[in-house]
Scaffold this motif. Structure first.
Motif, mmCIF file in Angstrom:
data_model
loop_
_atom_site.group_PDB
_atom_site.id
_atom_site.type_symbol
_atom_site.label_atom_id
_atom_site.label_comp_id
_atom_site.label_asym_id
_atom_site.label_seq_id
_atom_site.Cartn_x
_atom_site.Cartn_y
_atom_site.Cartn_z
ATOM 1 N N ARG A 1 0.775 -1.340 0.038
ATOM 2 C CA ARG A 1 0.114 -0.015 -0.038
ATOM 3 C C ARG A 1 0.901 1.312 -0.075
ATOM 4 O O ARG A 1 0.588 2.403 -0.801
ATOM 5 N N ALA B 1 -6.312 -10.418 -5.557
ATOM 6 C CA ALA B 1 -6.828 -9.100 -5.535
ATOM 7 C C ALA B 1 -6.179 -8.056 -6.070
ATOM 8 O O ALA B 1 -6.740 -7.198 -6.908
ATOM 9 N N LEU B 2 -4.982 -7.814 -5.590
ATOM 10 C CA LEU B 2 -3.916 -6.735 -6.062
ATOM 11 C C LEU B 2 -3.812 -6.869 -7.586
ATOM 12 O O LEU B 2 -3.791 -5.884 -8.264
ATOM 13 N N ARG B 3 -3.511 -8.168 -8.245
ATOM 14 C CA ARG B 3 -3.525 -8.057 -9.644
ATOM 15 C C ARG B 3 -4.846 -7.417 -10.256
ATOM 16 O O ARG B 3 -4.579 -6.676 -11.441
ATOM 17 N N LEU B 4 -5.829 -7.929 -9.859
ATOM 18 C CA LEU B 4 -7.111 -7.669 -10.535
ATOM 19 C C LEU B 4 -7.262 -5.882 -10.337
ATOM 20 O O LEU B 4 -7.569 -5.384 -11.330
ATOM 21 N N GLU B 5 -6.935 -5.373 -9.249
ATOM 22 C CA GLU B 5 -7.363 -3.917 -8.930
ATOM 23 C C GLU B 5 -6.085 -3.175 -9.630
ATOM 24 O O GLU B 5 -6.292 -1.974 -10.058
ATOM 25 N N GLU B 6 -4.968 -3.500 -10.052
ATOM 26 C CA GLU B 6 -3.639 -2.791 -10.343
ATOM 27 C C GLU B 6 -3.507 -3.047 -12.002
ATOM 28 O O GLU B 6 -2.526 -2.446 -12.507
ATOM 29 N N HIS B 7 -4.203 -3.887 -12.503
ATOM 30 C CA HIS B 7 -3.998 -4.140 -13.982
ATOM 31 C C HIS B 7 -4.033 -3.027 -14.920
ATOM 32 O O HIS B 7 -3.133 -3.085 -15.668
ATOM 33 N N ASP B 8 -5.050 -2.361 -14.647
ATOM 34 C CA ASP B 8 -5.014 -0.952 -15.438
ATOM 35 C C ASP B 8 -4.035 -0.225 -15.419
ATOM 36 O O ASP B 8 -3.996 0.847 -15.849
ATOM 37 N N ASN B 9 -3.598 -0.136 -14.101
ATOM 38 C CA ASN B 9 -2.365 0.769 -13.754
ATOM 39 C C ASN B 9 -0.816 0.235 -14.338
ATOM 40 O O ASN B 9 0.134 0.672 -14.086
ATOM 41 N N ARG C 1 3.066 2.300 -9.474
ATOM 42 C CA ARG C 1 2.412 2.853 -10.457
ATOM 43 C C ARG C 1 3.251 3.842 -11.483
ATOM 44 O O ARG C 1 2.952 3.699 -12.821
#
Length: 229
Positions: A113, A157-165, A120
């Motif tokens: 976090r 979960a992190l992979r899904l949340e940060e994919h677009d970044n 990013r």
């Protein structure tokens, strides 16, 4: 030159990964639990920077980092540190549960976090060196396996949340690896420790670097490394 932050660089898999990255000219930032450990890590890995923050006290990581200089960007965050304390569920104290959950799960979540802006900025990579116990729980491994199952959930979960970044996330699941931690496990199990029976930390380091070095058109999400003997 890429910049990597590594936990657990003092021995075993973490030390092997740090050495390999340093030898190829990458910049290292090594997390140490206190100033004394920071000096030991600096001596072990010449040229590396150190940050002080105790994974056993994740509530204090933000405060600790506020008094130190963080990098502007980070190409990878490599979570390799971990602790293990075996015991039957009927015997495990809350201290044993919390000790493993704090270091193995809560601290990686908090560290991630705190460093997400830098990751990013570089479209970086987060690697969680998990364990075979993150996929299967055996008797007397409940607390450790729970922390590692949680670490897998964190990574997924992190992979899904940060994919677009553009942030890639990999979980590596080593089997038993020749390391000081493995020596401690054998002592707790009451077994003789023969490191030649288990995976060389260099082999796990190769798996970690394979994931990190993969071209940007692909992502290794989960990678199991098992003993070949």
């Amino acid at each position: 030159m890429a910049t990597h932050m590594i936990t657990g660089a003092g021995s075993g898999i973490g030390a092997a990964v740090a050495r390999r990255l340093r030898e190829r000219g990458d910049e290292l930032i090594l997390l140490a639990r206190d100033a004394g450990r920071a000096k030991e890590l600096a001596d072990l890995h010449p040229g590396a920077r150190t940050l002080v923050g105790d994974l056993a006290n994740p509530d204090r990581l933000s405060w600790a980092f506020s008094h130190q200089t963080l990098p502007d960007r980070l190409d990878s965050l490599l979570h390799i540190a971990g602790v293990v304390d075996l015991g039957r569920i009927g015997d495990l104290t809350t201290k044993a549960w919390r000790g493993q959950l704090e270091v193995n799960l809560v601290a990686p979540a908090e560290l991630t976090r705190l460093l997400l802006p830098q990751l990013r900025a570089s479209r970086g990579h987060v690697v969680f060196v998990n364990s075979g116990a993150g996929l299967r729980a055996n008797a007397e491994w409940a607390a450790y396996a729970a922390s590692k199952h949680g670490l897998k959930a964190l990574a997924d979960a992190l992979r899904l949340e940060e994919h677009d970044n553009g942030v890639r996330v990999t979980s590596v699941y080593p089997g038993r690896t020749a390391s000081p931690m493995q020596a401690k496990v054998h002592q707790q199990e009451g077994k003789e420790y023969d490191p030649s029976r288990w995976i060389d930390p260099e082999s796990v380091a190769t798996a970690v670097l394979t994931a990190v070095d993969l071209p940007r058109d692909a992502e290794i999400t989960d990678l199991s490394v098992r003993p070949g003997r």
